[in-house]
Design a protein around this motif. Structure first.
Motif, PDB file in Angstrom:
ATOM      1  N   GLU A 124       0.822  -1.203   0.000  1.00 34.03           N
ATOM      2  CA  GLU A 124       0.000   0.000   0.000  1.00 34.03           C
ATOM      3  C   GLU A 124       0.860   1.259   0.000  1.00 34.03           C
ATOM      4  O   GLU A 124       0.582   2.217  -0.708  1.00 34.03           O
ATOM      5  CB  GLU A 124      -0.934  -0.018   1.203  1.00 34.03           C
ATOM      6  CG  GLU A 124      -1.956  -1.151   1.163  1.00 34.03           C
ATOM      7  CD  GLU A 124      -2.869  -1.138   2.362  1.00 34.03           C
ATOM      8  OE1 GLU A 124      -2.653  -0.307   3.272  1.00 34.03           O
ATOM      9  OE2 GLU A 124      -3.807  -1.958   2.398  1.00 34.03           O
ATOM     10  N   TYR A 125       1.908   1.276   0.817  1.00 34.76           N
ATOM     11  CA  TYR A 125       2.819   2.414   0.863  1.00 34.76           C
ATOM     12  C   TYR A 125       3.967   2.146  -0.111  1.00 34.76           C
ATOM     13  O   TYR A 125       4.681   1.150   0.013  1.00 34.76           O
ATOM     14  CB  TYR A 125       3.390   2.593   2.269  1.00 34.76           C
ATOM     15  CG  TYR A 125       2.415   3.195   3.258  1.00 34.76           C
ATOM     16  CD1 TYR A 125       2.573   4.497   3.721  1.00 34.76           C
ATOM     17  CD2 TYR A 125       1.340   2.459   3.742  1.00 34.76           C
ATOM     18  CE1 TYR A 125       1.689   5.052   4.632  1.00 34.76           C
ATOM     19  CE2 TYR A 125       0.443   3.003   4.646  1.00 34.76           C
ATOM     20  CZ  TYR A 125       0.624   4.293   5.086  1.00 34.76           C
ATOM     21  OH  TYR A 125      -0.246   4.834   5.991  1.00 34.76           O
ATOM     22  N   GLU A 126       4.158   3.035  -1.065  1.00 31.30           N
ATOM     23  CA  GLU A 126       5.200   2.842  -2.072  1.00 31.30           C
ATOM     24  C   GLU A 126       6.481   3.546  -1.633  1.00 31.30           C
ATOM     25  O   GLU A 126       6.492   4.744  -1.343  1.00 31.30           O
ATOM     26  CB  GLU A 126       4.734   3.400  -3.417  1.00 31.30           C
ATOM     27  CG  GLU A 126       5.735   3.168  -4.539  1.00 31.30           C
ATOM     28  CD  GLU A 126       5.308   3.814  -5.836  1.00 31.30           C
ATOM     29  OE1 GLU A 126       6.087   3.776  -6.800  1.00 31.30           O
ATOM     30  OE2 GLU A 126       4.190   4.378  -5.885  1.00 31.30           O
ATOM     31  N   GLY A 152      11.359   5.655  -6.802  1.00 31.56           N
ATOM     32  CA  GLY A 152      10.021   5.513  -7.365  1.00 31.56           C
ATOM     33  C   GLY A 152       9.533   6.908  -7.723  1.00 31.56           C
ATOM     34  O   GLY A 152       9.927   7.897  -7.108  1.00 31.56           O
ATOM     35  N   LYS A 153       8.685   7.011  -8.709  1.00 36.76           N
ATOM     36  CA  LYS A 153       8.284   8.324  -9.211  1.00 36.76           C
ATOM     37  C   LYS A 153       7.475   9.113  -8.176  1.00 36.76           C
ATOM     38  O   LYS A 153       6.549   8.612  -7.561  1.00 36.76           O
ATOM     39  CB  LYS A 153       7.453   8.161 -10.486  1.00 36.76           C
ATOM     40  CG  LYS A 153       7.112   9.487 -11.161  1.00 36.76           C
ATOM     41  CD  LYS A 153       6.355   9.254 -12.465  1.00 36.76           C
ATOM     42  CE  LYS A 153       6.018  10.575 -13.139  1.00 36.76           C
ATOM     43  NZ  LYS A 153       5.281  10.375 -14.412  1.00 36.76           N
ATOM     44  N   ILE A 154       7.861  10.385  -7.991  1.00 38.99           N
ATOM     45  CA  ILE A 154       7.138  11.332  -7.139  1.00 38.99           C
ATOM     46  C   ILE A 154       6.652  12.472  -8.024  1.00 38.99           C
ATOM     47  O   ILE A 154       7.387  12.952  -8.893  1.00 38.99           O
ATOM     48  CB  ILE A 154       8.042  11.901  -6.028  1.00 38.99           C
ATOM     49  CG1 ILE A 154       8.623  10.780  -5.168  1.00 38.99           C
ATOM     50  CG2 ILE A 154       7.263  12.891  -5.157  1.00 38.99           C
ATOM     51  CD1 ILE A 154       9.653  11.277  -4.153  1.00 38.99           C
ATOM     52  N   GLU A 155       5.425  12.910  -7.800  1.00 37.07           N
ATOM     53  CA  GLU A 155       4.887  14.050  -8.523  1.00 37.07           C
ATOM     54  C   GLU A 155       4.584  15.184  -7.553  1.00 37.07           C
ATOM     55  O   GLU A 155       4.278  14.950  -6.375  1.00 37.07           O
ATOM     56  CB  GLU A 155       3.611  13.646  -9.269  1.00 37.07           C
ATOM     57  CG  GLU A 155       3.856  12.621 -10.368  1.00 37.07           C
ATOM     58  CD  GLU A 155       2.595  12.276 -11.129  1.00 37.07           C
ATOM     59  OE1 GLU A 155       1.508  12.595 -10.624  1.00 37.07           O
ATOM     60  OE2 GLU A 155       2.703  11.692 -12.222  1.00 37.07           O
ATOM     61  N   LYS A 156       4.718  16.394  -8.046  1.00 37.35           N
ATOM     62  CA  LYS A 156       4.386  17.553  -7.234  1.00 37.35           C
ATOM     63  C   LYS A 156       2.965  17.400  -6.687  1.00 37.35           C
ATOM     64  O   LYS A 156       2.034  17.071  -7.414  1.00 37.35           O
ATOM     65  CB  LYS A 156       4.490  18.825  -8.079  1.00 37.35           C
ATOM     66  CG  LYS A 156       4.153  20.104  -7.334  1.00 37.35           C
ATOM     67  CD  LYS A 156       4.285  21.315  -8.261  1.00 37.35           C
ATOM     68  CE  LYS A 156       3.867  22.596  -7.555  1.00 37.35           C
ATOM     69  NZ  LYS A 156       3.992  23.784  -8.437  1.00 37.35           N
ATOM     70  N   GLY A 157       2.805  17.614  -5.388  1.00 36.63           N
ATOM     71  CA  GLY A 157       1.503  17.475  -4.749  1.00 36.63           C
ATOM     72  C   GLY A 157       1.257  16.116  -4.122  1.00 36.63           C
ATOM     73  O   GLY A 157       0.245  15.930  -3.433  1.00 36.63           O
ATOM     74  N   LYS A 194       5.296   7.009  -0.448  1.00 41.46           N
ATOM     75  CA  LYS A 194       4.109   7.653  -0.988  1.00 41.46           C
ATOM     76  C   LYS A 194       2.896   7.087  -0.246  1.00 41.46           C
ATOM     77  O   LYS A 194       2.672   5.872  -0.248  1.00 41.46           O
ATOM     78  CB  LYS A 194       3.999   7.439  -2.494  1.00 41.46           C
ATOM     79  CG  LYS A 194       2.944   8.306  -3.161  1.00 41.46           C
ATOM     80  CD  LYS A 194       2.862   8.004  -4.667  1.00 41.46           C
ATOM     81  CE  LYS A 194       4.124   8.416  -5.396  1.00 41.46           C
ATOM     82  NZ  LYS A 194       3.943   8.280  -6.884  1.00 41.46           N
ATOM     83  N   VAL A 195       2.122   7.955   0.386  1.00 45.81           N
ATOM     84  CA  VAL A 195       0.998   7.529   1.201  1.00 45.81           C
ATOM     85  C   VAL A 195      -0.184   7.174   0.306  1.00 45.81           C
ATOM     86  O   VAL A 195      -0.510   7.921  -0.627  1.00 45.81           O
ATOM     87  CB  VAL A 195       0.610   8.639   2.206  1.00 45.81           C
ATOM     88  CG1 VAL A 195      -0.582   8.216   3.050  1.00 45.81           C
ATOM     89  CG2 VAL A 195       1.802   8.969   3.097  1.00 45.81           C
TER      90      VAL A 195
END
Length: 403
Positions: free
Chosen positions: A315-317, A336-341, A395-396
């Motif tokens: 669930e948490y990446e 792992g990919k992070i996006e703004k926001g 990532k939550v």
């Protein structure tokens, strides 16, 4: 009595994270002779480096030499053992009697630990290895609490047991499925995890006794075992006298190694006071990649021994590692990919968690970017206070964020 959290280390990076996050010792393999041939493992020079790191941090390393060796495997083993004798690991983990004999000859001063692969399930087997000069027994996973207590009451040897990680459908890992179906020998460290594959089973000579052809839309996973987690049971295991609490997972991620090391270290510290880790802290183990947990054989034959699905729960990446703080921004490496926001959770080496939004992202030249698409790219991010080096970025899940 001495106690330790023993973490897996598939490579140098995982070794460092295991120690930074609280592990007292780590087990690892050289280029050959360990039961995780595809874990990355350590070159001869990296073994030397691992020993230096352990000394600097006042930690221990144990080298696995626990394959079931054939004659051809023994030809180069003396050279390897002579090299290990120079770097002086804190112990070696052995399963095969022939390998044990050679280790005694070439590493006379290095403690020998008997691998769980040796299937030590009774007190006479413990005494057998004790009389031969072994220092520690890694107990078979198939033992119950009662059996462990009886062994502890009848030996002064150090006892180690697995408390977390993947379980094997075969007895203490002795399996021929992989060898038969893929040519990769599990007993030489090259298991293909055939038991995780979907199977269809039909038995014509046993009418009415059959497994469904499909347990879900992906197939039938009749051999697929649960993961072990004994985090709640550490006070009891401390009380009966277990010395080393072992975490499975040399092929798992840095995120897995660091999180399990930190949470089990905190649990052990409390267990020494007769206390149990809080449910909130225990839930950190749900944030790593895992199958459903159970307690293995500790309280008898497992009521549920297999999982009706192939996939891990994730669930948490895990998306990054923090390396520092500069110009008001945290500096990190992408996993792992992070996006703004994105809503992120940071797990720090001291066990704290910090949540917030990735308000802005920047490349290494500090030019603003919308996301971090490139594997292991370095980047800066805003929206968080200064974070310790080695902090893990997750990532939550959207559902948690909405709450």
């Amino acid at each position: 009595m001495n106690y330790e959290i023993l973490a897996p280390a598939g490579n140098l990076e995982k070794l460092i994270f295991a120690f930074v996050y609280g592990a007292d010792a780590a087990y690892l393999a050289g280029p050959k002779y360990g039961l995780r041939a595809r874990a990355g493992n350590f070159t001869w020079e990296e073994l030397k480096k691992a020993r230096e790191i352990a000394r600097e941090l006042n930690r221990k390393i144990y080298i696995t030499i626990n394959i079931f060796a054939h004659n051809k495997d023994l030809k180069e083993l003396p050279d390897y053992l002579e090299y290990l004798n120079k770097i002086k690991p804190d112990g070696v983990i052995v399963a095969d009697p022939g390998v044990f004999r050679l280790v005694k000859r070439y590493l006379p001063e290095i403690p020998i630990h008997i691998s769980t692969q040796a299937n030590t399930t009774n007190i006479e087997a413990v005494k057998f290895w004790e009389e031969l000069g072994a220092k520690r027994i890694v107990l078979a996973r198939e033992l119950t609490l009662e059996e462990i207590v009886e062994i502890r009451q009848n030996t002064a040897m150090e006892l180690e047991m697995f408390v977390h990680g993947a379980m094997c459908i075969s007895y203490s890992g002795r399996c021929l499925l992989s060898s038969y179906l893929t040519g990769r020998d599990a007993n030489l460290g090259d298991c293909a995890q055939v038991c995780r594959w979907p199977f269809h089973l039909y038995e014509e000579k046993a009418p009415g006794q059959f497994f469904p052809i499909e347990e879900d839309e992906r197939g039938s996973y009749i051999f697929n075992s649960y993961d072990l987690s004994l985090i709640e049971d550490l006070p009891k295991l401390v009380e009966i006298g277990i010395n080393s609490f072992k975490i499975e997972g040399r092929m798992k991620s840095v995120h897995y190694v660091a999180t399990t090391a930190r949470i089990y270290k905190e649990a052990l510290t409390l267990a020494l006071e007769g206390k149990t880790l809080s449910p909130e802290k225990q839930n950190e183990l749900l944030k790593i990649s895992h199958r459903p947990y159970n307690k293995g054989f500790l309280y008898g034959k497992p009521q549920q021994g297999r999982v009706d699905e192939k996939n891990y729960t994730l669930e948490y990446e895990f998306v990054g590692i923090v390396w520092g703080f500069q110009d008001g921004l945290n500096y990190a490496e992408q996993r792992g990919k992070i996006e703004k926001g994105d809503y992120l959770e940071i797990f720090t080496p001291d066990g704290l968690t910090v949540r917030g939004i990735a308000q802005k992202l920047y490349d290494e030249e500090q030019r603003e970017i919308p996301s971090t698409p490139h594997p292991q790219m370095r980047f800066y991010f805003a929206g968080f206070p200064p974070l310790p080096k080695y902090s893990l970025i997750r990532k939550v899940p959207r559902g948690v964020y909405d709450e």
